[in-house]
Design a protein around this motif. Structure first.
Motif, short mmCIF file in Angstrom:
data_model
loop_
_atom_site.label_atom_id
_atom_site.label_comp_id
_atom_site.label_asym_id
_atom_site.label_seq_id
_atom_site.Cartn_x
_atom_site.Cartn_y
_atom_site.Cartn_z
N SER B 34 48.57 -2.20 61.08
CA SER B 34 49.25 -2.27 59.79
C SER B 34 48.30 -2.67 58.68
CB SER B 34 50.39 -3.29 59.87
OG SER B 34 49.84 -4.57 60.09
N THR B 35 47.00 -2.68 58.96
CA THR B 35 46.06 -3.19 57.98
C THR B 35 45.89 -2.21 56.82
OG1 THR B 35 43.85 -4.06 57.65
CG2 THR B 35 44.04 -2.14 59.07
N VAL B 36 45.63 -2.77 55.64
CA VAL B 36 45.23 -1.90 54.54
C VAL B 36 43.79 -2.19 54.14
CG1 VAL B 36 47.52 -1.49 53.60
CG2 VAL B 36 46.25 -3.50 52.88
N ASP B 37 43.11 -3.00 54.96
CA ASP B 37 41.72 -3.35 54.70
C ASP B 37 40.83 -2.14 55.00
OD1 ASP B 37 39.24 -4.36 54.52
OD2 ASP B 37 39.46 -5.88 56.08
N HIS B 38 40.08 -1.70 53.99
CA HIS B 38 39.26 -0.50 54.16
C HIS B 38 38.26 -0.66 55.30
CE1 HIS B 38 35.49 -2.07 52.35
NE2 HIS B 38 36.34 -2.94 51.85
N LYS B 39 37.84 -1.90 55.59
CA LYS B 39 36.84 -2.10 56.65
C LYS B 39 37.46 -1.84 58.02
CE LYS B 39 36.01 -6.31 55.05
NZ LYS B 39 36.82 -6.20 53.84
N LYS B 40 38.66 -2.36 58.21
CA LYS B 40 39.32 -2.12 59.49
C LYS B 40 39.63 -0.63 59.64
CE LYS B 40 41.54 -6.48 60.66
NZ LYS B 40 41.84 -7.25 59.45
N ILE B 41 40.10 -0.02 58.55
CA ILE B 41 40.43 1.41 58.62
C ILE B 41 39.15 2.20 58.93
CG2 ILE B 41 41.30 3.39 57.33
CD1 ILE B 41 43.10 1.39 55.82
N GLY B 42 38.05 1.79 58.31
CA GLY B 42 36.77 2.45 58.60
C GLY B 42 36.41 2.34 60.07
N VAL B 43 36.61 1.16 60.64
CA VAL B 43 36.28 0.98 62.06
C VAL B 43 37.24 1.80 62.93
CG1 VAL B 43 36.23 -0.69 63.94
CG2 VAL B 43 35.24 -1.27 61.73
N MET B 44 38.53 1.84 62.53
CA MET B 44 39.48 2.65 63.29
C MET B 44 39.08 4.12 63.26
SD MET B 44 42.77 0.45 62.17
CE MET B 44 43.89 1.69 61.71
N TYR B 45 38.65 4.56 62.08
CA TYR B 45 38.18 5.95 61.96
C TYR B 45 36.93 6.15 62.82
CZ TYR B 45 40.75 8.65 58.43
OH TYR B 45 41.68 9.42 57.77
N LEU B 46 36.04 5.18 62.80
CA LEU B 46 34.80 5.32 63.56
C LEU B 46 35.11 5.53 65.04
CD1 LEU B 46 31.69 5.19 63.37
CD2 LEU B 46 31.85 2.77 63.88
N VAL B 47 36.01 4.69 65.56
CA VAL B 47 36.37 4.82 66.97
C VAL B 47 37.02 6.18 67.23
CG1 VAL B 47 37.83 3.88 68.80
CG2 VAL B 47 36.58 2.34 67.27
N SER B 48 37.95 6.60 66.33
CA SER B 48 38.65 7.87 66.56
C SER B 48 37.71 9.06 66.49
CB SER B 48 39.78 8.09 65.55
OG SER B 48 40.22 6.92 64.99
N VAL B 49 36.84 9.08 65.49
CA VAL B 49 35.99 10.28 65.38
C VAL B 49 34.98 10.31 66.52
CG1 VAL B 49 36.24 10.58 62.89
CG2 VAL B 49 34.32 9.28 63.75
N LEU B 50 34.54 9.14 66.98
CA LEU B 50 33.60 9.15 68.11
C LEU B 50 34.31 9.62 69.38
CD1 LEU B 50 31.32 6.05 67.47
CD2 LEU B 50 30.83 8.46 67.08
N ALA B 51 35.59 9.26 69.52
CA ALA B 51 36.35 9.76 70.68
C ALA B 51 36.44 11.27 70.62
CB ALA B 51 37.74 9.13 70.70
N MET B 52 36.67 11.82 69.42
CA MET B 52 36.75 13.27 69.27
C MET B 52 35.38 13.92 69.50
SD MET B 52 39.66 14.33 68.97
CE MET B 52 41.17 13.43 69.01
N PHE B 53 34.34 13.22 69.08
CA PHE B 53 32.98 13.71 69.31
C PHE B 53 32.74 13.83 70.82
CE2 PHE B 53 28.26 12.72 69.47
CZ PHE B 53 27.87 13.94 68.96
N PHE B 54 33.24 12.86 71.56
CA PHE B 54 33.10 12.90 73.01
C PHE B 54 33.86 14.08 73.60
CE2 PHE B 54 34.55 11.62 77.26
CZ PHE B 54 33.34 11.42 77.86
N LEU B 55 35.11 14.26 73.13
CA LEU B 55 35.94 15.37 73.64
C LEU B 55 35.26 16.72 73.34
CD1 LEU B 55 38.67 16.30 74.82
CD2 LEU B 55 39.59 16.27 72.51
N GLY B 56 34.87 16.90 72.09
CA GLY B 56 34.21 18.16 71.72
C GLY B 56 32.89 18.33 72.46
N GLY B 57 32.20 17.23 72.67
CA GLY B 57 30.93 17.29 73.39
C GLY B 57 31.12 17.72 74.83
N MET B 58 32.17 17.22 75.46
CA MET B 58 32.44 17.61 76.84
C MET B 58 32.71 19.12 76.92
SD MET B 58 32.12 15.32 79.09
CE MET B 58 30.72 14.65 78.27
#
Lengths: 234, 594
Positions: B34-58
């Protein structure tokens, strides 16, 4: 803060005046330096969003232009099937609603709570009237004739093979526009509810009224382009 | 805690970082969700895009695995019951087990689905949001001296839209995937798997992800305009911000066009409205124009933030003022402007000669601002005090691979050579050299550069360097061979090929394995850092932009007081005296810091 026009408004019940959502009690968000900065930012953001709306509809207009060049006959026939009276009526309805939406902003600025609500209600009613005319006298009638998009097209008297494309674009363009009318009416209802419940909008706090009105103007403006292209140009 | 509290006390006390939250797992998860802190959202995005990077990489690994050998029909003579019989079998269909798993008819169809999956996931779910939504979200407000982006709730909404869009994409993959290619060209996308919803889901995923992209771009533009720290003019902004600003303009102006395109495509597929269907008078080339009107500008959405990162890395890690600040800033805007005029080069053969010539000429224009940046970066390194660490290593890798990627684009923009090279592995190699050799390398460099700031822990420099070197070797082995394959005539998107191409294909596949090992080394380094990394100081690299003035990791509101700009982001020569190691040299007291 009191304003000159406060005399025009009946006294506000304690419950509303103390509400944190009342326009006098609204504080700017923590990450802005002051209220003006927040207002400017919100309005700028809204204008950027409106740019995306224009570009969204640009796709429809480009497709319209391309197929008009490819199949001028089909386009002329298709537009002959549309009655400019209904289109014109809807244009007038939207123009009136744009005027009342702009008036609502003005009323918020001068703290005329009564006419703020009245203007919002008229705007919402116009949205409803627009959709009613569109569905009842246009979509239902056309669909009943078989003038449906794409493969559902079954109108027996089509004189050009590509008329179904015209109807596809007609439904995509006006349908997407109608969707925007619905969203705009939803936003207006939200503004109205907050204005009734909390008197949320006044001279120092009318960002939401202004942005909703801006959105409503773009809905109007898109129709101003759709109407002549679909109904008037043969 | 608000910044006003610190005013009265006259100094500031150690305040919890943005990472410290309430005790208890559930309240922590809720705090993040529920955060609106841009830093937390940035980290959440970082984790999500890296997960997608892994999926696409596989998926890419599977594609490369299939290409280890061509499909060969082998006739063996066997003696069965005393009679010589010929037994015909095929080898090389390496994806047969995966085909069974995802319900594809054959290994070839599985291959088609996997390269579509690779493309769609990497483009829409990884590389478009990658740098802006993760590092951009985290650092744009801090580098501007702001407490947050202009619309924090919209920012969170954009992350949720991203997640919903990605879920549709993943759902489509779980249902068996699509084999339309990531471009969803009609009629593939309107006719294949006509009885199944999964193509619609994949298109819907791209449609939804577009909204997320628009909201991020809109947020960044307003933030840059309205929330710069006092004293920070447009030309006092770090160049990363300029890159993000140019990116955001493209995101806001181009993404709606893909929105309407995919909207029409969904109706085309579900209701056969005929707009893209030639049998009903529609025009599939119109789809391609629409598609590339978005998808060409969007490759600059992918690369411009990467270019911004490189400007930061090279200046900070060579302790020199960036060479040609304004030239780099304006070239970002220049690329953004030209990006809207070159979409036609994806469909040279589907247009008239004059149009093709015009698009070819306009495409060459892109090389000018790009070359301006490249020369300025190299001039920045000249006589700099270069520190070789992982961020710098990646910046140097970027200069090398992106130069190859950029220069190999020129033969593709040239009409006569493009006739030979288009739809070949040359295009694949070019694209990967700019996107992976450009954006991904910059992204990796940026993650290492800002890792101490984001998580408050140093990473192991040896691990980072080893990973970087492996990625560099693996990347070049994988894709340089593809330039050779392409010029020799290997077409793209085929699961099979003639025997002559095998040795290069095998090398390319070996390269992809090294690449995988390199990224796994990075993953291990990151995990090691989070668990056992030493505590990061506020300014480990001696950077001068504002993010280094707050503690690592930053406090909830980024700064204790609104920072006042006292020096430019690259004023290393004036702020730090000569012959003094800037990392040991205490920065001049910022009047706003206490």
């Amino acid at each position: 803060m009191t304003t000159m026009t406060d005399a025009n408004n009946p006294p506000v019940p304690e419950r509303i005046a103390k509400s944190p959502s009342h326009w006098r009690n609204r504080k700017h968000a923590d990450h802005f330096r002051n209220h003006d900065e927040e207002f400017d930012a919100s309005k700028f953001g809204m204008w950027l969003f409106l740019t995306t709306e224009v570009l969204l509809f640009a796709g429809i207009f480009v497709a319209y232009a391309v197929f008009r060049m490819m199949y001028p006959e089909a386009w002329a026939n298709g537009s002959n099937h549309l009655d400019w009276v209904y289109g014109g009526a809807n244009t007038v309805v939207l123009l009136i609603s744009s005027w009342t939406a702009a008036s609502a902003v003005r009323c918020a600025q001068i703290n005329n709570q009564k006419w703020l609500k009245i203007n919002l209600i008229i705007t919402i009613l116009c949205a409803g009237l627009f959709l009613f005319i569109k569905f009842k006298y246009e979509y239902m009638v056309k669909l009943g004739d078989g003038k449906a998009p794409g493969t559902f097209f079954s109108y027996p008297n089509a004189s050009d093979a590509h008329e179904q494309l015209w109807w596809s674009l007609y439904y995509m363009g006006t349908g997407l526009h109608a969707l925007h009318v619905v969203i705009g009416a939803g936003l207006l209802c939200w503004v109205l509810v907050r204005s009734i419940k909390y008197q949320a909008y006044g001279p120092t706090e009318y960002t939401m009224v202004e942005n909703t009105a801006l959105y409503w103007h773009i809905v109007d403006l898109i129709w101003i382009f759709l109407f002549p292209l679909l109904y008037l140009v043969h | 805690m608000s910044t006003h509290d610190a005013h009265g006390s006259g100094g500031y006390h150690e305040e919890g970082s943005y990472l410290s939250g309430p005790p208890g797992m559930i309240s922590k998860i809720w705090q993040w969700a529920s955060t609106v802190d841009h830093k937390k959202i940035g980290v959440m995005y970082l984790v999500s895009v890296l997960a997608m990077f892994f999926l696409g990489g596989m998926a890419a690994m599977a594609v490369r695995y299939e290409l280890l050998d061509p499909v060969r029909t082998v006739i063996t003579q066997m003696e069965v019951d005393g009679v010589m019989t010929e037994v015909i079998s095929t080898t090389g269909d390496r994806l047969t087990p995966i085909a069974k798993l995802i319900g594809a008819d054959s290994a070839n169809q599985a291959y088609n689905r996997l390269f579509t999956l690779h493309g769609a996931v990497m483009v829409f779910m990884f590389i478009v949001p990658s740098i802006p939504a993760s590092l951009g979200n985290f650092f744009l407000p801090i580098m501007l001296g702001a407490k947050d982006v202009a619309f924090p709730r919209l920012n969170l909404l954009s992350w949720y839209i991203y997640v919903v869009g990605s879920l549709f994409g993943v759902l489509s993959i779980i249902m068996g995937g699509v084999d339309t290619g990531w471009t969803f060209y009609t009629p593939y996308s309107t006719t294949t798997d006509a009885d199944h919803i999964r193509v619609v889901f994949m298109v819907l995923a791209a449609f939804i992800l577009g909204f997320s992209s628009i909201l991020t771009g809109l947020n960044f533009i307003v933030t840059v305009h309205k929330l710069r720290a006092p004293g920070m003019g447009w030309f006092d902004m770090p160049l990363f911000i300029w890159g993000l600003y140019a990116t955001s303009i493209i995101q806001v102006l181009a993404t709606p066009v893909i929105g309407i395109t995919l909207f029409l495509l969904i109706f085309e597929r579900v209701m056969h409205i005929g707009i893209f269907d030639p049998s009903m008078g529609g025009d599939p080339v119109l789809y391609q124009h629409f598609f590339w009107f978005y998808s060409h500008p969007v490759v600059y959405v992918m690369i411009l933030p990467g270019m911004g990162i490189i400007s930061e890395l090279l200046a900070v890690h060579s302790r020199k003022h960036i060479f040609g600040y304004r030239a780099i800033a304006f070239s970002s805007l220049g690329i953004a402007a030209v990006s809207f005029l070159v979409w036609g080069h994806h469909i040279f053969t589907a247009m008239g000669e004059l149009a093709a010539i015009l698009f070819s000429g306009l495409t060459f224009l892109v090389a000018i601002p790009t070359a301006i940046k490249m020369f300025n970066w190299i001039a920045t390194l000249y006589k700099g005090s270069i520190a070789i660490n992982t961020p710098m290593l990646y910046a140097l890798i970027f200069l090398f691979t992106f130069s190859i990627g950029g220069l190999t684009g020129l033969p593709l923009a040239t009409l006569s050579t493009d006739l030979h090279l288009h739809d070949s592995y040359y295009v694949v190699a070019h694209f990967h050299y700019v996107m992976m050799g450009g954006t991904v390398m910059a992204f990796m460099g940026g993650i290492h550069h800002w890792w101490p700031k984001m998580f408050g822990k140093m990473y192991n420099e040896w691990g980072g360097m080893l990973g970087g070197i492996l990625v560099f070797i693996g990347f070049n082995l994988t894709f340089f061979t593809q330039f050779m394959l392409g010029t020799q005539g290997m077409p793209r998107r085929y699961a099979n090929y003639v025997d002559e191409f095998q040795s290069l294909h095998v090398l390319s596949t070996y390269g992809s394995w090294i690449l995988l090992i390199g990224f796994l080394v990075h993953l291990a380094t990151f995990i090691h850092s989070l668990i056992a990394g030493e505590k990061a100081p506020a300014n480990p690299w001696g950077g001068l932009s504002l993010e280094w003035e707050t503690q690592s990791p930053p406090i909830e509101h980024n700064f204790h007081h609104e920072p006042v700009l006292t020096h430019g982001p690259y004023d290393f020569e004036t702020v730090v005296p000569p012959h003094c190691d800037p990392k040991d040299y205490p920065l001049p007291e910022n009047p706003s810091a206490h």
